[in-house]
Design an enzyme around this catalytic site. Structure first.
Site, short mmCIF file in Angstrom:
data_model
loop_
_atom_site.label_atom_id
_atom_site.label_comp_id
_atom_site.label_asym_id
_atom_site.label_seq_id
_atom_site.Cartn_x
_atom_site.Cartn_y
_atom_site.Cartn_z
N PRO A 89 -4.15 0.64 18.64
CA PRO A 89 -3.92 0.14 17.28
C PRO A 89 -4.06 1.17 16.18
O PRO A 89 -3.75 0.87 15.03
CB PRO A 89 -4.98 -0.96 17.13
CG PRO A 89 -6.06 -0.58 18.09
CD PRO A 89 -5.37 0.07 19.25
N HIS A 126 0.84 -1.19 0.00
CA HIS A 126 0.00 0.00 0.00
C HIS A 126 0.88 1.24 0.00
O HIS A 126 1.78 1.38 0.83
CB HIS A 126 -0.91 0.01 1.23
CG HIS A 126 -2.11 -0.86 1.09
ND1 HIS A 126 -3.26 -0.67 1.81
CD2 HIS A 126 -2.34 -1.93 0.29
CE1 HIS A 126 -4.16 -1.58 1.47
NE2 HIS A 126 -3.61 -2.36 0.55
N TYR A 168 -9.31 5.69 7.03
CA TYR A 168 -9.46 6.13 8.41
C TYR A 168 -10.51 7.24 8.44
O TYR A 168 -10.28 8.31 7.83
CB TYR A 168 -8.15 6.64 8.97
CG TYR A 168 -7.11 5.57 9.22
CD1 TYR A 168 -6.86 5.12 10.52
CD2 TYR A 168 -6.38 4.99 8.18
CE1 TYR A 168 -5.91 4.14 10.78
CE2 TYR A 168 -5.44 4.00 8.42
CZ TYR A 168 -5.21 3.58 9.72
OH TYR A 168 -4.28 2.60 9.96
#
Length: 391
Positions: free
Chosen positions: A293, A72, A201
């Site tokens: 995380p 990515h 996100y």
């Protein structure tokens, strides 16, 4: 039993350390309390930084990762129904990340260890670390129904937060730094191709959401939920509806739905134990530090720890100087605290606190728009996400 380095824990940190030592001609023994099937199936992290990818390749453990992993070159930030892509290579001089699950890293390293390396004992429960301040520390363990002792020159505790290694450091020599967040992540695995080709996100007034993946046909997604939430209290359709709301954009993007195969809730906290060394006992990975995380740092920090230890021990073997071993804790903690800072920044940037005020909401949006409009701010995020130097 006798070895140079006794390694407690066969997660990615312990297994990679054994591989690095084997390649350097240094013997070790790995003790793992669980069986092989458990280690190869436990779901954990899935994002490998550029430095982690490079280390795995150099160690001879990157072949399947390069074939099956998903490189990515960026992530997408979503807020106020807007989309902004962060281009990693353009901002970092070529760095990227790899989507390759921790389970797969462990499978690769276990296969190498059993074929080429020093002993790897499954079902070997470490009971205590003794004599850490002596020149011959010992690990008492139970294997196949009987107790035994592993005598070592060094012990490396890669046995996680609840393991015996950290407990062997006297309280008067320890300092602990912690932060607990009032929310967690409801995570799902679903048999459906990812709805976007990079991680997304999303900051939303209803809470954070993350679109991730495990493979081209398996999606991994997360929702911010209140601390203490029971994963079973969320129905499958309720999860998909909420993900759709939080990931919604103004350009008509849609979320693909599929069969949910697992649900779990991950608590959000930060924890750092200082120092990371006591005598000839060294802590690595979750035994020494935990990060929320959001920044995808946990596995990568563990890799940094064991690379630092392996390089320091090789330096001792080659030069007779223990200078790098003596600096192990200080060296690792510099990187650890940068990762803690980055993870804290990402968490507070994207999650809505239960008691958030309208002012704080506006500040979050201002921070996100700063990243979207400032190359300097965007570069800071890209450098943090792709990884801090392992040196």
């Amino acid at each position: 039993m006798r070895t140079t380095v006794g390694i407690i824990g066969a997660g990615p940190a312990g297994l990679l350390l054994a591989r690095l030592l084997h390649n350097a001609g240094i013997d070790s023994v790995v003790l793992e309390s669980r069986d092989r099937a458990y280690v190869e199936q436990r779901q954990r992290a899935g994002i490998l930084e550029q430095g982690t990818v490079d280390v795995l390749r150099a160690a001879g453990a990157g072949g399947r990762m390069d074939r099956e992993g998903l490189r990515h070159d960026g992530i997408e930030l979503r807020f106020a129904r807007e989309r902004h892509r962060v281009d990693f290579p353009a901002l970092t001089g070529g760095s990227s990340v790899m989507v390759y699950a921790q389970t797969e890293v462990c499978k690769d390293l276990i296969a190498l260890q059993l074929e080429e390396g020093s002993p790897l004992l499954f079902g070997a429960e470490a009971l205590a670390v003794e004599g850490a301040e002596s020149e011959r520390p010992r690990v008492r363990f139970r294997h196949e129904g009987r107790e035994d002792v592993l005598e070592c020159d060094y012990v490396v505790g890669c046995d996680g937060f609840w393991g015996v290694a950290r407990r062997a450091i006297p309280a008067e020599h320890s300092r602990v730094f912690e932060r607990t967040y009032p929310f967690g992540w409801l995570g799902i695995l679903a048999d459906v191709p990812p709805s976007h080709d990079e991680l997304v996100y999303a900051r939303h007034d209803r809470g954070f959401a993350l679109l991730s993946m495990r493979s081209p046909v398996v999606s991994r997604l997360y929702l911010q939920v209140p601390e203490g939430t029971d994963a079973g209290s969320w129905a499958d359709e309720e999860i998909w509806d909420e993900l759709g709301r939080r990931l919604e954009t103004a350009d008509g993007w849609s979320l693909e739905r599929g069969t949910i195969t697992s649900k779990s809730v991950t608590p959000m906290r930060s924890h750092v134990h200082e120092p990371m060394r006591h005598g000839r006992l060294f802590l690595a990975g979750d035994a020494a530090h935990i990060v929320p995380p959001t920044g995808a740092k946990g596995l990568n920090l563990a890799v940094g720890d064991v690379v630092t230890f392996a390089r320091a021990l090789v330096h001792l073997e080659e030069t007779g100087s223990a200078e790098r071993l003596d600096a192990y804790s200080e060296t690792c903690l510099r990187r650890v605290w940068q990762a803690e800072r980055f993870s804290y920044d990402m968490t507070t940037l994207l999650h809505r606190a239960p008691d958030a005020t309208p002012f704080e909401d506006r500040v979050q949006l201002a921070r996100l728009r700063r990243i979207a409009t400032s190359r300097a701010a965007e570069t800071d995020l890209a450098e943090g996400y792709t990884g801090f130097p392992l040196d």
